[in-house]
Design an enzyme around this catalytic site. Structure first.
Site, PDB file in Angstrom:
ATOM      1  N   ASP A 127      -4.699  -4.121   2.931  1.00 21.73           N
ATOM      2  CA  ASP A 127      -3.569  -4.159   2.003  1.00 21.73           C
ATOM      3  C   ASP A 127      -3.255  -2.774   1.418  1.00 21.73           C
ATOM      4  O   ASP A 127      -4.171  -2.033   1.049  1.00 21.73           O
ATOM      5  CB  ASP A 127      -3.945  -5.127   0.866  1.00 21.73           C
ATOM      6  CG  ASP A 127      -2.833  -5.290  -0.150  1.00 21.73           C
ATOM      7  OD1 ASP A 127      -1.820  -5.907   0.202  1.00 21.73           O
ATOM      8  OD2 ASP A 127      -2.989  -4.795  -1.290  1.00 21.73           O
TER       9      ASP A 127
ATOM     10  N   GLU B  29      -1.402  -2.187   6.222  1.00 22.04           N
ATOM     11  CA  GLU B  29      -0.061  -2.195   5.645  1.00 22.04           C
ATOM     12  C   GLU B  29       0.396  -0.798   5.247  1.00 22.04           C
ATOM     13  O   GLU B  29      -0.131  -0.190   4.317  1.00 22.04           O
ATOM     14  CB  GLU B  29      -0.035  -3.094   4.404  1.00 22.04           C
ATOM     15  CG  GLU B  29       1.378  -3.267   3.882  1.00 22.04           C
ATOM     16  CD  GLU B  29       1.471  -3.767   2.448  1.00 22.04           C
ATOM     17  OE1 GLU B  29       2.521  -4.288   2.090  1.00 22.04           O
ATOM     18  OE2 GLU B  29       0.495  -3.614   1.689  1.00 22.04           O
TER      19      GLU B  29
HETATM   20  C1  NOJ Z   1       0.931  -5.814  -0.542  1.00 19.22           C
HETATM   21  C2  NOJ Z   1       0.860  -7.296  -0.389  1.00 19.22           C
HETATM   22  O1  NOJ Z   1       1.433  -7.668   0.836  1.00 19.22           O
HETATM   23  C3  NOJ Z   1       1.549  -7.887  -1.591  1.00 19.22           C
HETATM   24  O2  NOJ Z   1       1.733  -9.270  -1.460  1.00 19.22           O
HETATM   25  C4  NOJ Z   1       0.743  -7.548  -2.816  1.00 19.22           C
HETATM   26  O3  NOJ Z   1       1.420  -8.024  -3.964  1.00 19.22           O
HETATM   27  C5  NOJ Z   1       0.547  -6.037  -2.946  1.00 19.22           C
HETATM   28  N1  NOJ Z   1       0.179  -5.413  -1.695  1.00 19.22           N
HETATM   29  C6  NOJ Z   1      -0.517  -5.714  -3.933  1.00 19.22           C
HETATM   30  O4  NOJ Z   1      -1.773  -6.017  -3.425  1.00 19.22           O
END
Ligand code: NOJ
Length: 536
Positions: free
Chosen positions: A205, A273
């Protein structure tokens, strides 16, 4: 999966993203759970036929950000089940030939994580340096201008100790200090905890946030209107986020993370991500020797105009920039984005299925997009997403509603009269059961494409080549491996197209317009409005 020498499973796996709160509830509390995923594994592996699942966070959490605020990295929130159920899930998934990727949240913990509770307890607590604590400016204001993605300053004052702590997201999600070697080691050990339990990889993440400018310089204004996410970002978008994330030292972290994944046999994988839209910049995160991230996520298709030229440009840009054999990743839907079918419409949902499952690389398919689930209107008082409450147009509840399994009350998702988010209004017509019974449904189109992909070395690992000389509204490409060649053409216009192109011959194996399947084509191709075809 291929098992072909030199080709790893993740380089071409179809990844299915599961938002566990919304997939299947087996306890009747209105929230999905791990046992629900176990019960639906057959759907994933056999009915649909994907290669891997990515499960969003299920760790113990106060749920301020629905699990992206982790209070323990080594357990399952009782709402979702327990470790035993998780182990069963992994074992059953593997028996069904599915790989399991789980979300890992490195940048921040929950403010209820024991580390943070200790850290905030006093300035001289040994865990103080595990988070980013700074003195106020002389006038008492935050240390610099960094902002939280979810709105407001990224700094929160702790009255008790008189210092600010950094939170790139909610104030309930304090950022860990990844420059502290003890933090890094503890987090790598947390990864090993799950790797030892057999997971095949992590979706990592918000990973760029883990390395900030060591001098904590202020972010400059975004005067050029640079788009830094695939959606507009309110006040956050008014700054260029050059110092609060993505410091080049992040590459060292990625190399070390890769080493951890490679301690295991077979080596495990990472889907990370990143919101980087310049393909050349994205390429850097694979590592010079392909020794960093396995699959940096590519949100480029979400941003590209939905037209032949727009999509072709996005694909060619990535194909040219990513060093072979780096795995390309394709995203058209996620738990953070408006539903694909709502953004693009019915016809484009079918084209998107063809595109996602025939491009080179690893597509991610968001649960329910195979049914064309729509962005739901959430009635006042039922909103859940903290981001949506702060900035309504950015709310994410509408894409997180329960999976629509059947026309039963609760959409076959739950027996509870009050699921955590309301089921989509169209669930009685748009659901798995109904679509399985309809040969022309979107779900059956996905199934045919997935089946074709499984049996085709060209689609899984073949080279990509754009096919030129086609009409302006058509995007066509070929995939080839040894003597096998697959040709894909998508008509982006509302008018039929008929054209001749060299090498266009074969049988229409799959079409968005099922009636055309089986047609033999030689030299010239006729496409219905919005039709996408795969020729073998
Ligand atoms: C990216 C995640 O996909 C999202 O859902 C989340 O709120 C943020 N990162 C914070 O962790």
């Amino acid at each position: 999966m291929s098992g072909h020498e030199g080709h790893e499973w993740w380089q071409s796996a179809v990844l299915y993203e599961i938002y566990p709160r919304s997939f299947k509830d087996t306890t009747g509390d209105g929230v999905g759970d791990l046992q629900g995923i176990v019960e639906k594994l057959d759907y994933l592996s056999d009915t649909l036929g994907v290669d891997a699942i990515w499960i969003c966070p299920f760790y113990p959490s106060p749920m301020a950000d629905f699990g992206y605020d982790v209070a323990s990295y080594r357990d399952v929130d009782p709402m979702f089940g327990d470790l035993e159920t998780f182990d069963r899930l992994v074992a059953r998934a593997h028996e069904s030939g599915l790989k399991v990727i789980i979300d890992f949240v490195p940048n921040h913990t929950s403010d209820q994580h024991p580390w943070f509770i200790e850290s905030r307890s006093s300035r001289d607590n040994p865990r103080r340096e595990w988070y980013v604590w700074r003195d106020p400016k002389p006038d008492g204001s935050p240390p610099n201008n960094w902002l939280s993605v979810f709105g407001g300053s990224a700094w929160e004052l702790d009255e008790h100790t008189g210092q600010y702590y950094l939170h790139s997201f909610l104030k309930e999600q304090p950022d860990l200090d990844w420059r502290n070697p003890a933090v890094k080691e503890a987090m790598f050990d947390n990864m090993r905890f799950w790797l030892d339990r057999g997971v095949d990889g992590f979706r990592v993440d918000a990973v760029l946030f883990s390395m900030k400018d060591p001098d904590e310089r202020v972010n400059p204004p975004n005067t050029e209107g640079l788009q830094q996410l695939h959606k507009p970002l309110g006040a956050y978008g008014a700054q260029r986020h050059v110092h609060d994330q993505g410091h080049p030292d992040i590459h060292g972290v990625f190399r070390q993370m890769r080493e951890v994944l490679e301690e295991y046999e077979p080596p495990r994988t990472s889907l990370a991500e990143l919101h980087i839209f310049d393909p050349k910049q994205l390429a850097a995160y694979y590592g010079g020797d392909l020794d960093e991230l396995h699959m940096p996520t590519n949100f480029g298709l979400l941003k590209a105009p939905w037209s032949a030229a727009g999509i072709r440009g996005a694909v060619e840009g990535l194909e040219a920039a990513i060093p072979k054999p780096g795995a390309l990743n394709w995203v058209l839907g996620s738990h953070d984005d408006r539903r694909l079918a709502t953004r693009l419409g019915e016809d484009a949902s079918r084209q998107a299925a063809v595109l996602l499952l025939t491009l080179r690389g690893s597509p991610t398919l968001y649960y329910g997009d195979e049914l064309g689930m729509r962005e739901a209107e959430i009635p006042p008082g039922r909103q859940q997403d903290p981001w949506g409450m702060a900035e309504p147009e950015l709310g994410r509840d509408g894409c997180r509603t329960p999976m629509q399994w059947s026309a039963d009350p609760g959409a076959g998702f739950t027996d509870s009269p009050e699921p955590w988010l309301p089921v989509g209004r169209d669930y009685a017509e748009r659901n798995v059961e109904a679509q399985l019974a309809d040969p022309d449904s979107l779900l059956n189109l996905y199934r045919r494409l997935l089946q074709l992909r499984r049996g085709s070395a060209a689609l899984r690992r073949g080279a990509y080549r754009t096919v030129g000389g086609v009409p302006r509204d058509c995007y066509a490409f070929a995939r080839s491996e040894s003597l096998e060649r697959v040709f894909v053409a998508i008509n982006f216009s509302a008018a039929p197209l008929c054209f001749e192109a060299t090498g266009v011959s074969g049988r229409i194996a799959v079409s968005t317009h099922r009636g055309n399947e089986g047609t033999e084509v030689s030299g010239s191709l006729r496409l219905q409005p919005h039709e996408g075809v795969v020729l073998v």
